[in-house]
Motif scaffolding. Structure first.
Motif, short mmCIF file in Angstrom:
data_model
loop_
_atom_site.label_atom_id
_atom_site.label_comp_id
_atom_site.label_asym_id
_atom_site.label_seq_id
_atom_site.Cartn_x
_atom_site.Cartn_y
_atom_site.Cartn_z
N SER A 155 0.83 -1.07 0.03
CA SER A 155 -0.10 -0.12 0.12
C SER A 155 0.85 1.26 -0.11
O SER A 155 1.76 1.50 0.72
CB SER A 155 -1.07 -0.05 1.15
OG SER A 155 -1.73 1.42 1.21
N ARG A 156 0.53 2.15 -0.72
CA ARG A 156 1.03 3.58 -0.76
C ARG A 156 0.13 4.39 0.09
O ARG A 156 0.87 5.36 0.79
CB ARG A 156 1.21 4.08 -2.23
CG ARG A 156 1.93 5.47 -2.15
CD ARG A 156 2.10 5.95 -3.65
NE ARG A 156 3.10 5.06 -4.40
CZ ARG A 156 3.44 5.50 -5.29
NH1 ARG A 156 3.18 6.68 -6.16
NH2 ARG A 156 4.31 4.81 -6.16
N VAL A 157 -1.36 4.24 0.39
CA VAL A 157 -1.96 4.92 1.04
C VAL A 157 -3.18 4.06 1.73
O VAL A 157 -3.74 3.44 0.77
CB VAL A 157 -2.30 6.18 0.58
CG1 VAL A 157 -3.40 6.24 -0.54
CG2 VAL A 157 -3.36 6.85 2.03
N HIS A 158 -3.22 3.93 2.83
CA HIS A 158 -4.32 3.12 3.40
C HIS A 158 -5.26 3.85 4.05
O HIS A 158 -5.04 4.54 5.00
CB HIS A 158 -3.48 1.94 4.54
CG HIS A 158 -4.55 0.93 5.10
ND1 HIS A 158 -5.00 -0.01 4.62
CD2 HIS A 158 -5.21 0.93 6.39
CE1 HIS A 158 -5.88 -0.73 5.20
NE2 HIS A 158 -5.97 0.01 6.28
N VAL A 159 -6.57 3.43 3.66
CA VAL A 159 -7.71 4.23 4.27
C VAL A 159 -8.35 3.64 5.33
O VAL A 159 -8.79 2.45 4.91
CB VAL A 159 -8.60 4.50 3.05
CG1 VAL A 159 -9.83 5.50 3.65
CG2 VAL A 159 -7.94 5.17 1.98
N ALA A 206 -16.41 12.73 1.51
CA ALA A 206 -15.76 11.70 0.54
C ALA A 206 -14.85 12.52 -0.54
O ALA A 206 -13.70 12.06 -0.88
CB ALA A 206 -16.72 11.31 -0.25
N ARG A 207 -15.01 13.88 -0.79
CA ARG A 207 -14.18 14.50 -1.42
C ARG A 207 -12.75 14.78 -0.74
O ARG A 207 -11.51 14.74 -1.30
CB ARG A 207 -14.85 16.03 -2.00
CG ARG A 207 -15.82 15.76 -3.02
CD ARG A 207 -16.26 17.19 -3.42
NE ARG A 207 -17.15 16.87 -4.79
CZ ARG A 207 -17.06 16.82 -5.66
NH1 ARG A 207 -15.82 17.05 -6.31
NH2 ARG A 207 -18.10 16.65 -6.68
N ALA A 208 -12.80 15.24 0.69
CA ALA A 208 -11.81 15.38 1.42
C ALA A 208 -10.67 13.91 1.42
O ALA A 208 -9.70 13.96 1.33
CB ALA A 208 -12.03 15.70 2.75
N ILE A 209 -11.44 12.88 1.55
CA ILE A 209 -10.66 11.55 1.70
C ILE A 209 -9.98 11.42 0.36
O ILE A 209 -8.77 10.95 0.52
CB ILE A 209 -11.83 10.50 1.86
CG1 ILE A 209 -12.43 10.48 3.28
CG2 ILE A 209 -11.11 9.20 1.59
CD1 ILE A 209 -13.58 9.78 3.43
N ALA A 210 -10.84 11.55 -0.64
CA ALA A 210 -10.23 11.62 -2.18
C ALA A 210 -8.90 12.41 -2.33
O ALA A 210 -7.81 12.13 -2.94
CB ALA A 210 -11.03 11.89 -3.23
N ALA A 211 -9.01 13.72 -2.00
CA ALA A 211 -7.82 14.70 -2.19
C ALA A 211 -6.78 14.44 -1.18
O ALA A 211 -5.65 14.53 -1.77
CB ALA A 211 -8.57 16.22 -1.84
N ALA A 248 -5.88 11.38 -0.30
CA ALA A 248 -5.37 10.29 -0.69
C ALA A 248 -4.51 10.44 -1.95
O ALA A 248 -3.48 9.85 -2.20
CB ALA A 248 -6.41 9.11 -0.66
N ALA A 249 -4.98 11.28 -2.88
CA ALA A 249 -4.46 11.58 -4.14
C ALA A 249 -3.14 12.51 -3.88
O ALA A 249 -2.21 12.19 -4.52
CB ALA A 249 -5.53 12.32 -5.08
N GLU A 250 -3.08 13.56 -2.80
CA GLU A 250 -1.91 13.88 -2.44
C GLU A 250 -0.93 13.05 -1.99
O GLU A 250 0.42 13.03 -2.45
CB GLU A 250 -2.32 14.83 -1.50
CG GLU A 250 -1.02 15.96 -1.11
CD GLU A 250 -1.44 16.59 0.04
OE1 GLU A 250 -0.40 17.64 0.42
OE2 GLU A 250 -2.52 16.66 0.70
N VAL A 251 -1.25 11.99 -1.44
CA VAL A 251 -0.30 11.15 -0.81
C VAL A 251 0.15 9.98 -1.99
O VAL A 251 1.52 9.81 -2.16
CB VAL A 251 -0.69 9.96 0.11
CG1 VAL A 251 0.22 9.01 0.78
CG2 VAL A 251 -0.99 10.75 1.35
#
Length: 403
Positions: A300-304, A352-357, A359-362
């Motif tokens: 994993s590069r980012v784990h939610v 949801a948008r904050a989670i996506a943003a 994760a995308a940054e990582v």
């Protein structure tokens, strides 16, 4: 030391403690559980079967309470049979969640009892009413209060309580907090560790390595209590922002906590219908053998990790132990182990948008966030090692047995 453990799903949280106990010379360890569970070398397994199901037509608040009494009767009968054969424990350990410890002290009044304080049901302030999408009625508040009754009775009878985290301890009534210690059962930090050379080949032939943009999500079952609906709603935004991202989702389609999905389907089906499907870069892996699950975390590069104010998942600590950059929900159980910007990242459970943003940054800047994975690993090693948890558990057991 003669020890008696009780849990309907052997070995449950006690796997590592049991292994430590049976390695000790002269230890005699008995475990009472429901039928059909696995065995463990050195542990005498005693099975029981509830003598009947919950009565039809019982008050809606009382179903779990009657089930608890029925289970407690089954365990008491098994304990009486053990006593009749000459087995009297020096110490007893049990999980009261299914009622099984209710009558243990009545069978063995002189044996000290440790109650595993995993969760105390409250009508307000934790899981009930947390998610406005599934607004709970006043009935849910009342049901939670009644559901707590067997836990309270079990704690009143116990000589000691053990909770896995400070937040889980804090949910219990204040009058009992001084008799509850905090010991997490731990994770195998030697096994679950970073692996730079790890790779996975998916069923469609896709081979993934640490060079790929891999997003992971893990839950025993995919359901709202573990933020599955919020995670799924984040995916269209995340996949649009990161066209090379691959998403690995581990978990079953049953319900561990909370309510079932609408119209008799699964929560996975429900969310896919809401979203209108997802690209083939989203992979539902189901429930995996442990080694494969660990490899997913190591990749994993980012784990939610998202959760209601509820029991903290083992997977959260295992992800930290694997060196994952964990993007966790800003909820009390997660805040206890993750400090935003130090050993992980926190985000609004519902955004949801904050989670996506985030994760995308990582995904876009792995070097920038690499230190978070290292700090997460350090947190797991320093605070959640199996050896440390077992040592503290057994120290309590031996102290009570001597008393």
């Amino acid at each position: 030391m003669r020890s008696l453990f009780v849990h309907q799903n052997f070995p449950a949280q006690f796997r590592h403690v049991l292994r430590s106990l049976v390695a000790r010379p002269g230890a005699q360890t008995v475990f009472v559980t429901q039928t059909g569970k696995p065995s463990m070398p050195g542990v005498t397994k005693v099975e029981y079967t509830p003598h009947r199901k919950v009565a039809k037509g019982i008050h809606a608040y009382l179903g779990s309470t009657e089930a608890a009494v029925i289970n407690a009767q089954g365990v008491a009968r098994a304990a009486l049979a053990l006593k009749g054969k000459g087995f009297v424990p020096d110490v007893m350990v049990g999980h009261p969640g299914w009622g099984e410890t209710l009558f243990l002290k009545d069978v063995f009044p002189d044996a000290p009892l440790i109650s595993y304080c995993e969760f105390y049901y409250r009508g307000r302030g934790s899981d009930v009413g947390f998610d406005p999408e599934f607004s709970d009625s006043f009935d849910a508040v009342c049901r939670a209060r009644v559901r707590a009754a067997p836990h309270l009775a079990a704690l009143e009878a116990a000589d000691l309580g053990v909770a896995p985290t400070q937040w889980q301890k804090s949910q219990f009534p204040s009058a009992y907090l001084d008799r509850i210690d905090v010991i997490h059962e731990g994770v195998d930090t030697d096994l679950v560790r970073p692996a730079p050379d790890v790779s996975i080949t998916l069923s469609n032939g896709t081979r993934l390595t640490r060079a790929d943009e891999v997003v992971t999500y893990v839950a025993r079952n995919l359901e709202p209590y573990r933020g599955f609906h919020s995670f799924m709603r984040a995916l269209p935004h995340l996949l649009e922002a990161r066209p090379e991202a691959q998403v690995l989702i581990v978990g079953g389609d049953e319900v561990s906590y909370g309510r079932s999905a609408p119209e008799g389907g699964t929560w996975r089906q429900h969310m896919l219908a809401e979203l209108g499907g997802l690209p083939d870069r989203v992979h539902f892996l189901g429930k995996l053998p442990y080694a494969q699950y660990v490899a997913v975390l190591q990749l994993s590069r980012v784990h939610v990790y998202l959760t209601y104010p509820f029991v903290l998942s083992w997977s959260a600590i295992e992800a930290m132990s694997a060196g994952c950059v964990v993007l966790g929900s800003d909820t009390a159980p997660v805040r206890e182990v993750i400090e935003d910007g130090r050993n992980g990242l926190l985000v609004d459970f519902f955004d949801a948008r904050a989670i996506a943003a985030r994760a995308a940054e990582v995904l876009a800047n792995p070097a920038k966030f690499a230190s978070l994975g290292g700090a997460a690993r350090q947190t797991a090693v320093e605070g959640f090692r199996v050896a440390d948890g077992c040592s503290r558990w057994i120290a309590h057991m031996e102290r009570l047995a001597r008393r």
